[in-house]
Scaffold this active site. Structure first.
Site, PDB file in Angstrom:
ATOM      1  N   SER A   1     -10.224  -0.403   6.476  1.00 15.45           N
ATOM      2  CA  SER A   1      -9.436  -0.189   5.263  1.00 15.45           C
ATOM      3  C   SER A   1      -8.697  -1.418   4.761  1.00 15.45           C
ATOM      4  CB  SER A   1      -8.433   0.952   5.473  1.00 15.45           C
ATOM      5  OG  SER A   1      -9.098   2.175   5.600  1.00 15.45           O
TER       6      SER A   1
ATOM      7  N   SER B   1      -9.257   2.150   2.564  1.00  9.01           N
ATOM      8  CA  SER B   1      -8.277   2.872   1.763  1.00  9.01           C
ATOM      9  C   SER B   1      -7.240   1.964   1.112  1.00  9.01           C
ATOM     10  CB  SER B   1      -7.556   3.913   2.627  1.00  9.01           C
ATOM     11  OG  SER B   1      -6.874   3.293   3.711  1.00  9.01           O
TER      12      SER B   1
ATOM     13  N   LYS C   1       0.844  -1.197   0.000  1.00  6.73           N
ATOM     14  CA  LYS C   1       0.000   0.000   0.000  1.00  6.73           C
ATOM     15  C   LYS C   1       0.880   1.248   0.000  1.00  6.73           C
ATOM     16  CE  LYS C   1      -3.782   2.068   2.727  1.00  6.73           C
ATOM     17  NZ  LYS C   1      -4.617   1.893   3.943  1.00  6.73           N
TER      18      LYS C   1
END
Length: 526
Positions: free
Chosen positions: A227, A203, A128
């Site tokens: 997330s 996210s 990420k």
């Protein structure tokens, strides 16, 4: 005593306005052709778990270079459709793969030595973008940080690399990692591999999309309100939010402030359940000793519970009937296979999940220092006026997304004093949930009230994330498990929750549910 009249009116107005705008958005949205999904996987190397690949690489049955190249080829095939990987390091990855192959050929101690020292030697992964990966972008989806590169690795990234994993690149997030759709004005919007018109979540949505699309073996995400779990649910993969304090959240952007570190969990995301435990063990490092990950789990000796919804919060959508039914099928399968009873329970406090999450994320730390305001993060050292940004957005001139501007506007309307009623709801829920689960209880809870929504639709359903967010505040371990596909060929799933530091129970359940319901499904053959 409940919410104040002003709080109730504010929430009702938000729901009403959101519903009206969603109806208008649907009316004005242009029709599209038949939804597209990804091409099917053709290389069998792409269908092996990290555990299997590591073993084959150690034994010389396949080279790390072959595996890394296979994933590079898949990324180049599907990423133009997904926009999930936003910066690659393919050349460096191939060099690292060649070094791994050389190490294997030169190792005199045999396979066992390699397994102990480098359990992931030669296995590719994705990261990420909000995590520090040395030399790679680290913007958190904020356009003003577009040229910022990470100077050091985040601790869990460093531990995975030390175990031999090879990062292929970094993946997209929502702006400042605080929205359930991965979209920003630096990298654009990321799509769902099962239907490119649908969201991939946020996210950690880029991770969910690239892994679900069969273009990464595993990845790493962070979770402050779902997330990890929402992207895993929407993209049909496994993910784990660990018990609080198990995996380091250092060297990420946005950084945690206030009490946010307590409620944020960094953890693994993958297509195969057998990868979850070894990945978590590596990512936790010495803190893994807080957990009993090596303890054998006899599912027949556990107590099982299920909650079908949040009790009817006016802020959230009703749970999709297909999600209700698949959760019932899980309960029935457990009872048939294990001879256990799955008890349906209810916590009235869940009706206030959003308010609890919102209140506790805004609390100051033990020294009385409040968390950094969202609008300050948006400003990145400058100044941002949310109302002006909204006006600029209407004319296409703002560097910020509608979601981020909306969050900043909501933040500005917060009361400076926490609601005593909400504080008590959380206290009661924490106590009752921990008493229920103990050290041998497992709870099933919906991952989200809806199947993967279409792009931008979450703007009009902003509180649905509270199904995951409430579990951040409780600090409990949660594993997101896929449960096949809906009639629309979108992923189904469920959250599996256990008591604090009982992560091994939810990970054992992931293995069971994968076997019972089939696990990840190649989106190219749906």
């Amino acid at each position: 005593m409940g919410l104040t009249l002003g709080e109730r009116v504010q929430h009702c107005l938000l729901v009403l306005v959101s519903g009206l705008f969603l109806a208008l958005f649907r009316l004005l949205s242009p029709g599209t052709k038949r939804p597209k999904h990804l091409p099917p996987i053709t290389n069998p190397l792409l269908t092996l778990s990290a555990v299997q690949l590591a073993e084959k690489i150690r034994r010389g049955e396949v080279s790390s270079v072959e595996v890394v190249q296979a994933y590079i080829d898949r990324i180049q095939e599907v990423n133009p459709l997904l926009n999930a990987l936003i910066k690659d390091r393919f050349s460096a990855a191939l060099l690292e793969a060649a070094r791994a192959d050389k190490l294997i050929k030169e190792e005199n101690g045999g396979e066992e030595v390699l397994r102990n020292q480098f359990p992931l030697l030669g296995v590719p992964m994705s990261v990420k973008e909000s995590f520090g990966l040395q030399g790679m972008p680290n913007s958190g989806g904020l356009k003003s940080r577009g040229k910022v590169l990470a100077s050091v690795d985040a601790p869990p990234v460093a531990l995975l690399k030390r175990a031999g994993a090879i990062p292929l690149g970094v993946t997209n997030t929502s702006e400042l990692c605080m929205w359930m759709e991965s979209n920003n004005h630096l990298y654009g919007i990321t799509s769902n591999p099962y239907n490119l018109e649908r969201i991939c979540g946020g996210s950690s949505g880029g991770e969910g999309s690239i892994i679900g699309g069969g273009a990464s073996v595993f990845g790493i995400g962070s979770d402050i309100g779902g997330s990890i779990r929402m992207p895993c649910f929407f993209n049909g993969i496994f993910g784990h939010k660990p018990s609080r304090g198990v995996v380091s959240n250092d060297n990420q952007f946005p950084r945690c402030s206030g009490l946010q570190n307590e409620y944020t969990g960094s953890g693994p995301m993958c297509r195969y359940a057998e990868d979850l435990l070894p990945l978590l063990k590596i990512m936790a490092g010495p803190t893994a000793d807080k957990l009993t990950l090596s303890k054998a789990v006899d599912l027949k000796k556990l107590r099982f519970f299920t909650i079908v919804d949040d009790g009817g919060s006016p802020l959230t959508s009703p749970v999709d009937r297909q999600l209700v039914e698949v959760q019932k099928r899980v309960a029935a399968r457990l009872e048939a296979d294990l001879g256990v009873t799955v008890q349906e329970v209810n916590f009235p406090q869940l009706k206030y999940s959003y308010q609890i999450w919102d209140t506790f994320l805004a609390l100051p730390d033990k020294d009385g220092k409040p968390p950094e305001a969202f609008v300050e993060l948006m400003a990145d050292g400058g100044s941002v006026w949310p109302v002006w940004e909204l006006i600029k957005r209407i004319f296409g001139r703002s560097e910020h997304t509608v979601a981020a501007i909306g969050l900043a506007l909501m933040e500005s309307s917060h009361s400076s004093k926490s609601s005593e009623f909400i504080l008590k709801q959380k206290e009661d829920l924490q106590r009752e949930m921990e008493d229920l689960l103990g050290t041998d209880g497992v709870l099933l809870y919906p991952s989200h009230p809806l199947l993967a929504p279409k792009h931008h639709h979450p703007l009009f359903m902003p509180f649905n994330f509270s199904y995951t967010g409430i579990l951040n505040i409780l600090g409990l371990p949660v594993t997101q498990c896929p449960l096949g596909l809906s009639k629309e060929r979108l992923p189904l799933g469920v959250q599996v929750v256990a008591g604090l530091c009982q992560d091994h129970l939810t990970l054992a359940m992931a293995l069971y549910l994968e076997k019972a319901f089939g696990g990840w499904v190649d989106p190219g053959v749906v």
